[in-house]
Write an enzyme that holds these catalytic residues in place. Structure first.
Site, short mmCIF file in Angstrom:
data_model
loop_
_atom_site.label_atom_id
_atom_site.label_comp_id
_atom_site.label_asym_id
_atom_site.label_seq_id
_atom_site.Cartn_x
_atom_site.Cartn_y
_atom_site.Cartn_z
N HIS A 127 0.81 -1.23 0.00
CA HIS A 127 0.00 0.00 0.00
C HIS A 127 0.84 1.27 0.00
O HIS A 127 0.35 2.36 0.34
CB HIS A 127 -0.97 -0.01 1.19
CG HIS A 127 -1.99 -1.10 1.10
ND1 HIS A 127 -2.72 -1.53 2.18
CD2 HIS A 127 -2.37 -1.88 0.06
CE1 HIS A 127 -3.52 -2.51 1.80
NE2 HIS A 127 -3.34 -2.75 0.53
N CYS A 148 9.69 16.78 -13.27
CA CYS A 148 9.96 17.66 -12.14
C CYS A 148 10.11 16.83 -10.87
O CYS A 148 9.44 15.81 -10.69
CB CYS A 148 8.82 18.65 -11.97
SG CYS A 148 8.58 19.70 -13.41
N PRO A 228 -5.60 -10.30 18.33
CA PRO A 228 -6.37 -10.44 19.58
C PRO A 228 -7.87 -10.57 19.33
O PRO A 228 -8.61 -11.02 20.21
CB PRO A 228 -6.06 -9.14 20.33
CG PRO A 228 -5.54 -8.19 19.32
CD PRO A 228 -4.94 -9.01 18.22
N1 APR Z 1 -1.49 -6.91 17.61
C1 APR Z 1 -2.06 -7.65 16.61
N2 APR Z 1 -3.24 -7.32 16.00
C2 APR Z 1 -3.87 -6.21 16.47
C3 APR Z 1 -3.35 -5.40 17.50
C4 APR Z 1 -2.10 -5.79 18.07
N3 APR Z 1 -1.54 -5.08 19.05
N4 APR Z 1 -4.21 -4.35 17.71
C5 APR Z 1 -5.23 -4.51 16.83
N5 APR Z 1 -5.03 -5.63 16.08
C6 APR Z 1 -5.84 -6.14 14.98
C7 APR Z 1 -7.31 -5.78 15.06
O1 APR Z 1 -8.04 -6.75 15.80
C8 APR Z 1 -7.72 -5.77 13.59
O2 APR Z 1 -8.15 -7.05 13.17
O3 APR Z 1 -5.36 -5.52 13.81
C9 APR Z 1 -6.42 -5.42 12.85
C10 APR Z 1 -6.38 -4.03 12.24
O4 APR Z 1 -7.31 -4.01 11.20
P1 APR Z 1 -7.50 -2.69 10.30
O5 APR Z 1 -7.57 -1.52 11.17
O6 APR Z 1 -8.63 -2.97 9.39
O7 APR Z 1 -6.12 -2.58 9.50
P2 APR Z 1 -5.64 -3.39 8.20
O8 APR Z 1 -6.22 -4.76 8.17
O9 APR Z 1 -4.19 -3.24 8.10
O10 APR Z 1 -6.34 -2.51 7.04
C11 APR Z 1 -6.08 -2.86 5.71
O11 APR Z 1 -7.18 -0.89 4.95
O12 APR Z 1 -7.61 1.26 5.44
C12 APR Z 1 -6.91 0.46 4.59
O13 APR Z 1 -4.91 0.85 3.40
C13 APR Z 1 -5.41 0.67 4.68
O14 APR Z 1 -3.64 -0.97 4.76
C14 APR Z 1 -4.90 -0.64 5.27
C15 APR Z 1 -5.97 -1.63 4.86
#
Ligand code: APR
Length: 255
Positions: A127, A148, A228
């Site tokens: 990303h 540029c 988690p």
């Molecule tokens: N350790 C492991 N997992 C965790 C922790 C932690 N400390 N804290 C939160 N999580 C988990 C949450 O339970 C959730 O499932 O991480 C996940 C985060 O999910 P999202 O916020 O949806 O992030 P992500 O999956 O990376 O999003 C994917 O969406 O918004 C776009 O481009 C952006 O790359 C991103 C993509």
């Protein structure tokens, strides 16, 4: 005989995967950097998308509608990344990579540089990179081979090219945009060839990144999730470790 925990089982899978080149692929998401103080996107109260509208802030349309607001929002997020430090999870992955050269392919959805700052190399960034800039429109001078440089842009919000008025945007993948082809292809090849795919800290809500877990399973790899909370790709995984990246990965990847 005490019952093997999910962590024990995945450690055994890791030992097998470490025995061959490309044996391990790792896919990380925002949860990987949560314990470094970088907010995730979809976590209930703390997630960015519970406080901000992604269509307004993470899309080309949103940028063109209000470039200054979008630029300011990314400037704050960039500062958050610069102020953050890799956590024990990032370090455990980089350490494993150094101990087992050629075994691990690290694929991330994250636009921060914490994997790299922890020492990981060859990270496939699906990303983009929030610390890099690019032009919102193709530079008209590019055809003549002298595009540029975004670094020359006037220091406005967002920076603008003095030559042709082009605006600078962060070099990340916005909603509705394609992933960098080279990165996606390399990630697909890595999950096609691995024995174990470790999925850390992602909700599995965004494709094509989430599709890598399905692809690995179809290719016969074992899929293990560290999160988690339940995620949208739990049903694709063989093993689920309910814990955080910084707590679980040092144990899982320990020598
Ligand atoms: N350790 C492991 N997992 C965790 C922790 C932690 N400390 N804290 C939160 N999580 C988990 C949450 O339970 C959730 O499932 O991480 C996940 C985060 O999910 P999202 O916020 O949806 O992030 P992500 O999956 O990376 O999003 C994917 O969406 O918004 C776009 O481009 C952006 O790359 C991103 C993509």
């Amino acid at each position: 005989m005490p019952r093997m925990t999910a962590t024990d089982t995945v450690r055994a899978e890791l030992a097998r995967a470490a025995g061959r080149p490309g044996g391990l692929a790792v896919l990380t998401g925002a949860g990987m950097s949560a314990e470094s103080g970088i907010p995730t996107f979809r976590d209930a109260m703390s997630g960015l998308w519970s406080r901000f509208d992604p269509a307004q802030l993470a899309s080309e349309e949103g940028f063109r509608a209000d470039p200054a607001r979008v630029w300011q929002w990314y400037a704050e997020r960039r500062q958050g990344v610069l102020d953050a430090q890799p956590n024990a999870g990032h370090r455990a992955l980089a350490d494993f990579q150094q101990r087992h050269p050629g075994v691990m392919t690290l694929i991330t959805q994250n636009v921060d540089d914490l994997h790299q700052r922890a020492g990981a190399t060859g990270v496939l960034r699906l990303h983009g990179d929030i610390l890099q800039d690019r032009w919102i429109d193709p530079c008209p001078r590019a055809q003549r081979g002298n595009c540029c440089d975004t670094g020359w842009a006037l220091d406005t919000q967002p920076p603008v090219c003095a030559e042709c008025g082009n605006q600078v945007r962060p070099d990340v993948v916005w909603f509705g945009e394609s992933l960098p082809l080279g990165m996606l292809t390399a990630a697909e090849q890595a999950v096609d060839g691995c024995a174990l795919l470790l999925v850390v800290g992602t909700s599995g809500a965004v494709w094509p990144a989430a599709g890598l877990a399905h692809r690995a399973r179809r290719a016969g790899a074992t899929v293990a999730i560290v999160n988690p909370q339940p995620s949208e790709i739990d049903d694709v995984a063989h093993h689920h470790i309910r814990g955080t990246a910084a707590e679980v990965l040092p144990v899982l990847l320990a020598a």
